[in-house]
Design an enzyme around this catalytic site. Structure first.
Site, short mmCIF file in Angstrom:
data_model
loop_
_atom_site.label_atom_id
_atom_site.label_comp_id
_atom_site.label_asym_id
_atom_site.label_seq_id
_atom_site.Cartn_x
_atom_site.Cartn_y
_atom_site.Cartn_z
NE ARG A 85 23.70 41.43 22.64
CZ ARG A 85 23.52 40.11 23.14
NH1 ARG A 85 23.99 39.36 22.32
NH2 ARG A 85 23.31 39.71 24.29
CE1 TYR A 92 35.63 55.25 4.77
CE2 TYR A 92 35.79 53.53 6.45
CZ TYR A 92 35.67 54.82 6.06
OH TYR A 92 34.95 55.65 7.17
CG ASP A 150 32.93 49.16 1.09
OD1 ASP A 150 31.86 49.77 0.63
OD2 ASP A 150 33.38 49.59 1.97
CE LYS A 168 30.18 57.07 4.92
NZ LYS A 168 31.50 56.14 4.51
C1 LIG Z 1 32.28 55.28 5.23
C2 LIG Z 1 32.72 54.11 4.43
C3 LIG Z 1 32.57 53.01 5.08
C4 LIG Z 1 32.53 52.86 6.87
O1 LIG Z 1 31.33 53.19 7.15
P1 LIG Z 1 30.81 53.73 8.50
O2 LIG Z 1 29.29 53.74 8.31
O3 LIG Z 1 31.48 55.02 8.73
O4 LIG Z 1 31.43 52.80 9.46
C5 LIG Z 1 33.33 51.85 4.51
N1 LIG Z 1 33.67 51.58 3.34
C6 LIG Z 1 33.33 52.94 2.47
C7 LIG Z 1 33.67 52.97 1.06
C8 LIG Z 1 32.81 54.13 2.99
O5 LIG Z 1 32.84 55.09 2.35
#
Ligand SMILES: *Cc1c(COP(=O)(O)O)cnc(C)c1O
Length: 383
Positions: free
Chosen positions: A52, A104, A173, A198
């Site tokens: 961890r 998001y 982000d 993604k």
């Molecule tokens: C998918 C996404 C998230 C969250 O990511 P997870 O891996 O699903 O927790 C945060 N910000 C954006 C822009 C996203 O597309």
């Protein structure tokens, strides 16, 4: 190592990392699954202890992602939301945070449901580009550019300069663009977060998240937060991201190329009322995006013409998968009003520009002729 290696070279190999020192000289780092490592008995600490806190495979992906971004530090998390939640965990009761209004959905849930109840005030800003100042008691600005699913653009350097004046941290982000297209740290952001699920992973088969920063002190405290919250990335998933990262550039090149062709096709189709891609909203946003980003990405939205039912259209698609998520090799299409922003009231959706006829497309690497034919068939079947 040669200096100034191109991004396309750096995603393939982390030349900043030491060469594998195992006896087999493997060209990729091994997956160390051990939850714990033996320690010296003389009271000193070994290089790794409990998983961890740290793990060599997670260390490899953190090093690789930092190298690609050109950041001093990276932390890898179990999901993108774990990364975002860890960033927000550095706020305390009484703090104010400003966010882009169409942030998001998971981030909205986090601040609205979880942190609001703990005395952290979240304010949603419709257009940061119009701001000339930021309230003095702001602790953090959290933004996305372009946004989801309306592809609105925020001037990151502008926000960073306003935030500096009141000592607020700026977090971007950058999931939709990745450092291949946009580098928020170079534009003045204090940290970048990613959903590695993604474009980093790229194959719809792993969840991951990252925080990147050049701030030594903040990095140290975020690392402790991750250990305390118990949300770091597993060794297997670290390996999946290491593997995905290598093809980021060729995937995104192809995806952007395909997306541009599909956008152009849809823009001229009578059954489509408009196409939303970075810069669609105004000349100002177009100019900002061109200045701070190297491309339009492979995510865009389009609105079916009045009177056309999206169910009928979606049912006729044979190749594109009707699913949330994005950034993968296969093309995904979704209906934001019912699949992503279903928690908003119809009025809130209307205000955010998310009509019932809006569809979001995450374009994959398939042959674009097949994708175009898929859209063509589905659109002509409803005429
Ligand atoms: C998918 C996404 C998230 C969250 O990511 P997870 O891996 O699903 O927790 C945060 N910000 C954006 C822009 C996203 O597309």
């Amino acid at each position: 190592m040669p200096k100034n290696l191109s991004f396309a070279t750096r995603v393939v190999n982390d030349y900043s990392a030491s060469r594998p020192d195992d006896q087999y000289r493997a060209v990729i780092p091994p997956i160390y699954l051990a939850s714990t490592f033996e320690q010296p008995t003389d009271g000193s600490a070994g290089p790794y202890g409990y998983q961890r806190s740290s793990n060599p495979t997670r260390g490899s992906v953190e090093s690789a992602v930092a190298y690609v971004e050109g950041a001093e530090h990276a932390l890898a998390f179990a999901t993108g939301m774990a990364a975002t939640a860890t960033v927000f965990s550095s706020l305390t009761t009484g703090d104010r945070v400003l966010l882009t209004s169409s942030v998001y959905g998971g981030t909205f849930l986090l601040v609205d449901e979880f942190f609001a109840r703990r005395g952290i005030t979240a304010e949603f800003v419709d257009d940061f580009n119009e701001l000339t100042e930021i309230p003095e008691d702001t602790a953090m600005v959290f933004l996305e550019s372009p946004t989801n699913p309306t592809l609105r653009v925020t001037d990151i350097s502008h926000v960073a300069s306003l935030a500096k004046k009141v000592n607020a941290k700026v977090v971007v982000d950058n999931t939709f663009s990745t450092a291949y297209l946009q580098k928020p740290l170079d534009l003045g952001a204090d940290a970048v977060v990613y959903s590695g699920t993604k474009y980093f992973g790229g194959h719809s088969d792993v969840l991951a998240g990252f925080i990147l920063t050049n701030d030594d002190a903040w990095y140290a405290s975020l690392k402790i937060a991750s250990k305390a919250l118990g949300n770091p990335l597993s060794p297997f998933d670290s390996y999946s991201i290491l593997r995905g990262l290598k093809t980021l550039v060729i995937r995104l090149d192809r995806q952007q190329e395909n997306a541009a062709i599909l956008r152009d096709y849809l823009e001229h189709h009578p059954a489509v009322s408009r196409v939303l891609a970075p810069g669609w909203y105004s000349a100002k946003e177009k100019e900002i995006h061109a200045r701070q980003s190297k491309g339009d990405g492979a995510l865009f939205a389009f609105e079916l013409a009045e009177g056309i039912d999206f169910h009928a259209f979606a049912k006729n698609l044979k190749l594109m998968r009707f699913a949330v998520s994005l950034g993968s090799v296969e093309t995904l299409i979704c209906h934001p009003a019912s699949m992503i922003h279903e928690n908003l009231s119809p009025e809130e959706r209307e205000k955010a520009g998310i009509s019932d006829r809006l569809l979001r497309l995450s374009v994959g690497i398939e042959d674009v002729h097949d994708l175009k034919a898929d859209l063509e068939n589905a659109l002509s079947a409803i005429d």
